[in-house]
Design a protein around this motif. Structure first.
Motif, PDB file in Angstrom:
ATOM      1  N   SER A 234      -5.190   3.707   2.796  1.00 34.73           N
ATOM      2  CA  SER A 234      -4.505   2.643   2.068  1.00 34.73           C
ATOM      3  C   SER A 234      -4.126   1.549   3.058  1.00 34.73           C
ATOM      4  N   LYS A 236      -2.361  -1.379   5.028  1.00 36.60           N
ATOM      5  CA  LYS A 236      -0.941  -1.680   5.199  1.00 36.60           C
ATOM      6  C   LYS A 236      -0.796  -3.102   5.716  1.00 36.60           C
ATOM      7  N   GLN A 243      -4.219  -6.805   7.739  1.00 37.59           N
ATOM      8  CA  GLN A 243      -4.018  -5.511   7.096  1.00 37.59           C
ATOM      9  C   GLN A 243      -4.461  -4.412   8.063  1.00 37.59           C
TER      10      GLN A 243
END
Length: 330
Positions: A234, A236, A243
């Motif tokens: 996922s 972040k 990211q």
């Protein structure tokens, strides 16, 4: 002495039985007519493979030569004892790869021919419908169950499957059983190791008509049976719009995929940048450079005021460097 600047290397093309033409068609790599390629090694410093600077004042010099001559300027606070600690490559998977596992550093350094272990991460550039990644063992699978599945030639039945999409990132720590499936175009950042233990090869033969070697006992010995299935990470959100995809003790992997300007903090360390999709502009104190799709550059630690500018939609820049708080030993 001329100041260092971001360095583009000549890719090292390698072909295996699962390669194709996408590295040329999608990423602009040079592949001769009628030939195929499985991997493009973008940045590497190993005894058996050396990146060579493609242009500029250092054209023709190897990465190892530059580090030997300007270690601090190239690596910053990365405590590399012998060579550059990371390897960046692109892979064109037209057939499923062998099921394999990589050892930890501790195991690798005790081998008859010592090498690093291998932790890696995949960024999925493209995935055809129904493409599969095998990542980790299914819940509850132990050494005996894995050994029996290999013996029965049904290894895939104990492996966890992922149906990946373009833009997914899969983190594969050392000890994780894995295989990339057919129909995938992948960017891979890894430790600068080529240590692989193959435990299943789908009952096929190599170019010489013979089955490729398996390393079952070594594979069973280094597999982490406690880690279980692996899933896409996922992303972040972190500073300056980046990211973060992976933050481990071997490397960090981040991406930028929206139009805008993305500073790269000056942290006295090298940075690798690569463009799997679209294009970008690289700026630094004293210069600029256009980055086209498939381009990869190594930004030495001595280069300052670095930023990436994305002006075209559907563009992605990957940013990779050593771990945040620990020396990247190699």
């Amino acid at each position: 002495m001329i100041k260092l600047e971001p360095l583009k290397m000549n890719p090292i093309m390698r072909d295996y039985l699962w390669g194709g033409r996408k590295l040329s068609e999608r990423l602009g790599k040079t592949i001769e007519e009628g030939q195929t390629a499985a991997e493009s090694w973008e940045i590497v410093d190993r005894d058996d493979a050396q990146s060579v600077v493609a242009d500029g004042p250092w054209k023709g010099q190897t990465l190892r030569q530059l580090i030997a001559e300007q270690k601090r300027e190239m690596l910053g606070d990365c405590d590399s004892n012998s060579h550059f600690p990371l390897l960046l490559k692109y892979l064109d998977c037209q057939r499923v790869l062998s099921v394999q596992v990589h050892p930890t550093d501790e195991y690798g350094l005790k081998m008859p021919q010592p090498d690093l272990g291998k932790t890696e991460a995949w960024y999925i550039v493209d995935a055809e419908p129904d493409s599969v990644i095998y990542a980790g063992l299914k819940e509850g699978v132990d050494r005996l169950m894995l050994a029996e599945a290999i013996q029965d030639q049904q290894t895939e039945k104990v492996l966890h499957e992922i149906r990946p999409n373009a833009g997914d990132c899969i983190f594969i720590p050392a000890g994780t059983v894995h295989a990339l499936g057919a129909g995938l175009l992948v960017a891979e950042i890894q430790q600068a190791s080529d240590t692989t233990f193959r435990l299943y090869d789908w009952n096929r033969v190599g170019a010489d008509g013979k089955p490729r070697p398996l390393h079952i006992e070594q594979a069973l010995a280094v597999t982490n049976y406690d880690s279980g299935p692996v899933y896409p990470v996922s992303p972040k959100d972190v500073a300056d719009g980046w990211q973060q995809l992976v933050d481990c003790d071997k490397f960090q992997l981040l991406k930028a995929s929206e139009c805008g300007s993305y500073p790269i903090p000056s942290a006295d360390r090298f940075v690798i940048l690569s463009v799997p999709c679209g294009k970008a502009l690289l700026r630094w104190a004293g210069g600029t450079r256009s980055l086209e799709v498939g381009d990869s550059v190594l930004v030495p630690a001595a280069v300052t005021d670095v930023e990436v500018v994305i002006e075209e939609p559907h563009s992605t820049v990957l940013r990779m460097h050593g771990p945040a708080d620990t020396p990247c030993l190699a």
